[in-house]
Write a protein that holds these residues in place. Sequence first.
Motif, mmCIF file in Angstrom:
data_model
loop_
_atom_site.group_PDB
_atom_site.id
_atom_site.type_symbol
_atom_site.label_atom_id
_atom_site.label_comp_id
_atom_site.label_asym_id
_atom_site.label_seq_id
_atom_site.Cartn_x
_atom_site.Cartn_y
_atom_site.Cartn_z
ATOM 1 N N ILE A 105 -5.219 -4.152 -4.121
ATOM 2 C CA ILE A 105 -3.920 -4.748 -4.457
ATOM 3 C C ILE A 105 -3.155 -5.113 -3.186
ATOM 4 O O ILE A 105 -2.591 -6.212 -3.084
ATOM 5 C CB ILE A 105 -3.098 -3.799 -5.351
ATOM 6 C CG1 ILE A 105 -3.772 -3.661 -6.719
ATOM 7 C CG2 ILE A 105 -1.658 -4.296 -5.501
ATOM 8 C CD1 ILE A 105 -3.192 -2.559 -7.589
ATOM 9 N N SER A 106 -3.155 -4.228 -2.195
ATOM 10 C CA SER A 106 -2.415 -4.523 -0.960
ATOM 11 C C SER A 106 -3.076 -5.658 -0.183
ATOM 12 O O SER A 106 -2.380 -6.499 0.402
ATOM 13 C CB SER A 106 -2.277 -3.278 -0.095
ATOM 14 O OG SER A 106 -3.522 -2.821 0.369
ATOM 15 N N ASN A 107 -4.409 -5.729 -0.192
ATOM 16 C CA ASN A 107 -5.100 -6.835 0.487
ATOM 17 C C ASN A 107 -4.807 -8.170 -0.176
ATOM 18 O O ASN A 107 -4.584 -9.175 0.499
ATOM 19 C CB ASN A 107 -6.607 -6.587 0.534
ATOM 20 C CG ASN A 107 -6.991 -5.498 1.500
ATOM 21 O OD1 ASN A 107 -6.237 -5.162 2.410
ATOM 22 N ND2 ASN A 107 -8.164 -4.923 1.306
ATOM 23 N N ILE A 108 -4.800 -8.183 -1.495
ATOM 24 C CA ILE A 108 -4.486 -9.428 -2.215
ATOM 25 C C ILE A 108 -3.050 -9.847 -1.923
ATOM 26 O O ILE A 108 -2.775 -11.011 -1.617
ATOM 27 C CB ILE A 108 -4.728 -9.274 -3.728
ATOM 28 C CG1 ILE A 108 -6.236 -9.151 -4.009
ATOM 29 C CG2 ILE A 108 -4.118 -10.444 -4.513
ATOM 30 C CD1 ILE A 108 -6.575 -8.756 -5.441
ATOM 31 N N GLY A 109 -2.122 -8.900 -2.024
ATOM 32 C CA GLY A 109 -0.712 -9.213 -1.756
ATOM 33 C C GLY A 109 -0.494 -9.707 -0.344
ATOM 34 O O GLY A 109 0.230 -10.681 -0.114
ATOM 35 N N GLY A 110 -1.154 -9.064 0.625
ATOM 36 C CA GLY A 110 -1.036 -9.496 2.009
ATOM 37 C C GLY A 110 -1.626 -10.870 2.233
ATOM 38 O O GLY A 110 -1.054 -11.703 2.946
ATOM 39 N N SER A 111 -2.769 -11.138 1.603
ATOM 40 C CA SER A 111 -3.427 -12.440 1.755
ATOM 41 C C SER A 111 -2.602 -13.569 1.143
ATOM 42 O O SER A 111 -2.455 -14.637 1.740
ATOM 43 C CB SER A 111 -4.817 -12.418 1.111
ATOM 44 O OG SER A 111 -5.654 -11.531 1.790
ATOM 45 N N VAL A 112 -2.070 -13.314 -0.044
ATOM 46 C CA VAL A 112 -1.243 -14.336 -0.705
ATOM 47 C C VAL A 112 -0.004 -14.626 0.138
ATOM 48 O O VAL A 112 0.364 -15.791 0.355
ATOM 49 C CB VAL A 112 -0.860 -13.888 -2.137
ATOM 50 C CG1 VAL A 112 0.218 -14.769 -2.727
ATOM 51 C CG2 VAL A 112 -2.090 -13.876 -3.031
ATOM 52 N N THR A 113 0.619 -13.575 0.636
ATOM 53 C CA THR A 113 1.811 -13.756 1.475
ATOM 54 C C THR A 113 1.464 -14.496 2.755
ATOM 55 O O THR A 113 2.176 -15.424 3.156
ATOM 56 C CB THR A 113 2.438 -12.388 1.813
ATOM 57 O OG1 THR A 113 2.775 -11.713 0.597
ATOM 58 C CG2 THR A 113 3.676 -12.544 2.668
ATOM 59 N N SER B 298 0.825 -1.201 0.000
ATOM 60 C CA SER B 298 0.000 0.000 0.000
ATOM 61 C C SER B 298 0.864 1.257 0.000
ATOM 62 O O SER B 298 0.618 2.200 -0.757
ATOM 63 C CB SER B 298 -0.921 -0.006 1.220
ATOM 64 O OG SER B 298 -1.737 1.134 1.239
ATOM 65 N N GLY B 299 1.896 1.259 0.827
ATOM 66 C CA GLY B 299 2.810 2.401 0.880
ATOM 67 C C GLY B 299 3.580 2.585 -0.404
ATOM 68 O O GLY B 299 3.835 3.711 -0.839
ATOM 69 N N SER B 300 3.941 1.487 -1.038
ATOM 70 C CA SER B 300 4.705 1.554 -2.293
ATOM 71 C C SER B 300 3.868 2.125 -3.429
ATOM 72 O O SER B 300 4.383 2.814 -4.304
ATOM 73 C CB SER B 300 5.190 0.160 -2.698
ATOM 74 O OG SER B 300 6.069 -0.345 -1.723
ATOM 75 N N LEU B 301 2.582 1.830 -3.407
ATOM 76 C CA LEU B 301 1.704 2.323 -4.462
ATOM 77 C C LEU B 301 1.460 3.827 -4.323
ATOM 78 O O LEU B 301 1.285 4.528 -5.322
ATOM 79 C CB LEU B 301 0.372 1.569 -4.454
ATOM 80 C CG LEU B 301 0.449 0.101 -4.832
ATOM 81 C CD1 LEU B 301 -0.898 -0.574 -4.597
ATOM 82 C CD2 LEU B 301 0.879 -0.069 -6.270
#
Length: 115
Positions: free
Chosen positions: A86-94, A71-74
């Motif tokens: 995007i940040s929720n998906i990335g966090g969930s996948v991780t 989220s911060g990078s975006l």
Amino acid sequence: MSGKDPFSYVDAIMAGVTAAATTGKGIGASAAINMGGAAVGSGIKGEDPTNSVISTGLGSVIGGSTGKVISGSLGTSVKQGTADIISNIGGSVTSEAVGNTVKGTLDEADKPVKK
């Protein structure tokens, strides 16, 4: 749930309950709720909850942190709603990847040594 495990209604229900309970919560509260859900789910299935609770906790903390980094990078390069998704998906996948890896490693370590 990995590809070789049968579908578990208990896991699916607990995932829904913990997802609803963690909405809008911080990383620490979400990790605690997810760990509680893992313990309850394991108890319902008659399993030792230790490895599930540990892996869920680590996955939650690392996944939540990853979501914040994304989220911060975006920043302002995309709309806020898009950044959130995007940040929720990335966090969930991780979170899922870390949790599964840790649980698999702990489960392997718990197996009796063959002589």
